[in-house]
Design a protein around this motif. Sequence first.
Motif, PDB file in Angstrom:
ATOM      1  N   LYS A  55     -11.422  44.723  57.096  1.00  9.62           N
ATOM      2  CA  LYS A  55     -10.813  44.719  58.313  1.00  9.62           C
ATOM      3  C   LYS A  55     -11.523  45.064  59.312  1.00  9.62           C
ATOM      4  O   LYS A  55     -11.297  45.019  60.711  1.00  9.62           O
ATOM      5  N   LYS A  56     -12.825  45.440  59.180  1.00 12.40           N
ATOM      6  CA  LYS A  56     -13.890  45.943  59.783  1.00 12.40           C
ATOM      7  C   LYS A  56     -13.523  46.963  61.054  1.00 12.40           C
ATOM      8  O   LYS A  56     -13.749  46.922  62.051  1.00 12.40           O
ATOM      9  N   ILE A  57     -12.871  47.868  60.342  1.00  7.83           N
ATOM     10  CA  ILE A  57     -12.177  49.205  61.098  1.00  7.83           C
ATOM     11  C   ILE A  57     -13.233  49.680  61.595  1.00  7.83           C
ATOM     12  O   ILE A  57     -14.355  50.365  61.227  1.00  7.83           O
ATOM     13  N   VAL A  58     -13.125  49.886  63.194  1.00 12.36           N
ATOM     14  CA  VAL A  58     -14.245  50.839  63.728  1.00 12.36           C
ATOM     15  C   VAL A  58     -13.786  52.030  63.714  1.00 12.36           C
ATOM     16  O   VAL A  58     -12.691  52.407  64.122  1.00 12.36           O
ATOM     17  N   PRO A  59     -14.942  53.063  63.302  1.00 12.71           N
ATOM     18  CA  PRO A  59     -14.790  54.390  63.266  1.00 12.71           C
ATOM     19  C   PRO A  59     -14.484  55.060  64.710  1.00 12.71           C
ATOM     20  O   PRO A  59     -15.113  54.612  65.757  1.00 12.71           O
ATOM     21  N   GLU A  60     -13.702  55.996  64.981  1.00 10.41           N
ATOM     22  CA  GLU A  60     -13.308  56.677  66.068  1.00 10.41           C
ATOM     23  C   GLU A  60     -14.674  57.732  66.348  1.00 10.41           C
ATOM     24  O   GLU A  60     -15.242  58.164  65.222  1.00 10.41           O
ATOM     25  N   LEU A  61     -15.077  57.889  67.582  1.00 11.62           N
ATOM     26  CA  LEU A  61     -16.555  58.497  67.799  1.00 11.62           C
ATOM     27  C   LEU A  61     -16.228  60.032  67.840  1.00 11.62           C
ATOM     28  O   LEU A  61     -15.091  60.232  68.671  1.00 11.62           O
ATOM     29  N   TYR A  62     -16.901  60.691  67.528  1.00  6.49           N
ATOM     30  CA  TYR A  62     -16.895  62.352  67.512  1.00  6.49           C
ATOM     31  C   TYR A  62     -18.069  62.867  67.726  1.00  6.49           C
ATOM     32  O   TYR A  62     -19.243  62.315  67.248  1.00  6.49           O
TER      33      TYR A  62
END
Length: 129
Positions: free
Chosen positions: A118-125
């Motif tokens: 699903k090519k989930i884009v990670p949340e940025l931290y």
Amino acid sequence: MRPLQLDNVVVGQYKSCTKGGINYPVYTDDETVPKNSITPTFAAAALFIHNARWDGVPFLMKAGKALHTRRYSKEIPDSYERLLLDAIEGERQLFTRSDELDAAWALFTPLLKELEEKKIVPELYPYGS
């Protein structure tokens, strides 16, 4: 254990930040990492045990890179030394059995495939948060 659901998982990737006059890098600054990488550097998951006693009770797991706590001290190399000596002496209680490892892969592999497909884009931290 119930199968992991994407709705019960958060993935992240650290971004650059400046703290105390020190510039910390973004994950993709690493020359071995592609600039458009969506590889997570952090994950948190709620796991659920499928039985009457623990029904509905989440067990939270999290792991990641570039978090605010760094657990390094002189005790860590000492602990590794003891661990290696125990391994040499055949102490099995300290190590994951192959069936436990198989169970862990069986739990996490479908989720990892789903994240990739699903090519989930990670949340940025922020680095160090």
